[in-house]
Motif scaffolding. Structure first.
Motif, mmCIF file in Angstrom:
data_model
loop_
_atom_site.group_PDB
_atom_site.id
_atom_site.type_symbol
_atom_site.label_atom_id
_atom_site.label_comp_id
_atom_site.label_asym_id
_atom_site.label_seq_id
_atom_site.Cartn_x
_atom_site.Cartn_y
_atom_site.Cartn_z
ATOM 1 N N GLN A 207 0.827 -1.197 0.000
ATOM 2 C CA GLN A 207 0.000 0.000 0.000
ATOM 3 C C GLN A 207 0.867 1.256 0.000
ATOM 4 O O GLN A 207 1.929 1.280 0.621
ATOM 5 N N LYS A 208 0.403 2.270 -0.701
ATOM 6 C CA LYS A 208 1.103 3.548 -0.662
ATOM 7 C C LYS A 208 0.957 4.157 0.728
ATOM 8 O O LYS A 208 -0.038 3.925 1.405
ATOM 9 N N GLN A 209 1.925 4.937 1.130
ATOM 10 C CA GLN A 209 1.866 5.558 2.448
ATOM 11 C C GLN A 209 0.893 6.740 2.452
ATOM 12 O O GLN A 209 0.219 6.982 3.446
ATOM 13 N N HIS A 210 0.827 7.457 1.328
ATOM 14 C CA HIS A 210 -0.090 8.597 1.191
ATOM 15 C C HIS A 210 -0.916 8.387 -0.073
ATOM 16 O O HIS A 210 -0.370 8.016 -1.118
ATOM 17 N N GLY A 211 -2.198 8.619 0.013
ATOM 18 C CA GLY A 211 -3.051 8.506 -1.158
ATOM 19 C C GLY A 211 -3.662 7.132 -1.321
ATOM 20 O O GLY A 211 -3.741 6.350 -0.387
ATOM 21 N N ARG B 138 -2.526 -9.195 -5.710
ATOM 22 C CA ARG B 138 -1.211 -9.397 -5.116
ATOM 23 C C ARG B 138 -0.798 -8.263 -4.185
ATOM 24 O O ARG B 138 0.380 -8.087 -3.924
ATOM 25 N N ALA B 139 -1.772 -7.499 -3.692
ATOM 26 C CA ALA B 139 -1.465 -6.379 -2.798
ATOM 27 C C ALA B 139 -1.682 -6.767 -1.344
ATOM 28 O O ALA B 139 -2.570 -7.556 -1.019
ATOM 29 N N GLU B 140 -0.885 -6.172 -0.511
ATOM 30 C CA GLU B 140 -0.994 -6.385 0.927
ATOM 31 C C GLU B 140 -2.035 -5.413 1.479
ATOM 32 O O GLU B 140 -1.927 -4.212 1.286
ATOM 33 N N GLY B 141 -3.026 -5.909 2.148
ATOM 34 C CA GLY B 141 -4.036 -5.049 2.768
ATOM 35 C C GLY B 141 -5.100 -4.569 1.797
ATOM 36 O O GLY B 141 -5.094 -4.877 0.620
ATOM 37 N N GLU B 142 -6.021 -3.795 2.343
ATOM 38 C CA GLU B 142 -7.135 -3.304 1.540
ATOM 39 C C GLU B 142 -6.773 -1.992 0.839
ATOM 40 O O GLU B 142 -5.921 -1.246 1.288
ATOM 41 N N TRP B 143 -7.442 -1.742 -0.273
ATOM 42 C CA TRP B 143 -7.235 -0.496 -1.012
ATOM 43 C C TRP B 143 -8.139 0.561 -0.398
ATOM 44 O O TRP B 143 -9.353 0.433 -0.371
ATOM 45 N N ARG B 144 -7.526 1.608 0.130
ATOM 46 C CA ARG B 144 -8.279 2.729 0.681
ATOM 47 C C ARG B 144 -7.367 3.946 0.716
ATOM 48 O O ARG B 144 -6.157 3.824 0.561
ATOM 49 N N TRP B 145 -7.948 5.084 0.927
ATOM 50 C CA TRP B 145 -7.167 6.315 1.024
ATOM 51 C C TRP B 145 -6.358 6.298 2.309
ATOM 52 O O TRP B 145 -6.855 5.959 3.368
ATOM 53 N N ARG B 146 -5.091 6.680 2.207
ATOM 54 C CA ARG B 146 -4.211 6.719 3.378
ATOM 55 C C ARG B 146 -3.653 8.109 3.544
ATOM 56 O O ARG B 146 -3.270 8.764 2.586
ATOM 57 N N TRP B 147 -3.580 8.552 4.787
ATOM 58 C CA TRP B 147 -3.124 9.896 5.111
ATOM 59 C C TRP B 147 -1.679 9.939 5.588
ATOM 60 O O TRP B 147 -1.169 10.989 5.933
ATOM 61 N N GLY B 148 -1.000 8.811 5.654
ATOM 62 C CA GLY B 148 0.395 8.778 6.060
ATOM 63 C C GLY B 148 0.622 8.399 7.503
ATOM 64 O O GLY B 148 1.727 8.104 7.894
#
Length: 88
Positions: A10-14, A76-86
């Protein structure tokens, strides 16, 4: 037997994911190479640049390739896809 490990994290932001293993990078580079070939290389293989046929070929390949890329990265992604604020 292939281990069930994540190719993307997952991206850390966004929203979305980024490659985390060589398999994730390989999928991302292959997709990018396909897009670059369709935009710049296809006209040298077949003289269709600037024609409606070129646009049709690009969309006929880009849309399924994009759907496949999203499906692979989602599976193949770790965790759920959602908006992340960092600060998650």
């Amino acid at each position: 037997m292939m281990a069930n490990r994540y190719w993307f994290r997952q991206k850390q932001h966004g929203y979305g994911v980024v490659p985390a293993t060589w398999e994730g990078w390989a999928v991302s580079v292959a997709y990018s190479a396909l897009i670059l070939f369709l935009i710049w290389g296809l006209p040298f293989v077949a003289p269709v640049r600037g024609t409606l046929l070129h646009v049709g070929i690009v969309f006929a390949v880009v849309i399924p390739a994009m759907v496949l890329l999203l499906w692979i990265s989602w599976r193949r992604a770790e965790g759920e896809w959602r908006w992340r604020w960092g600060n998650d």
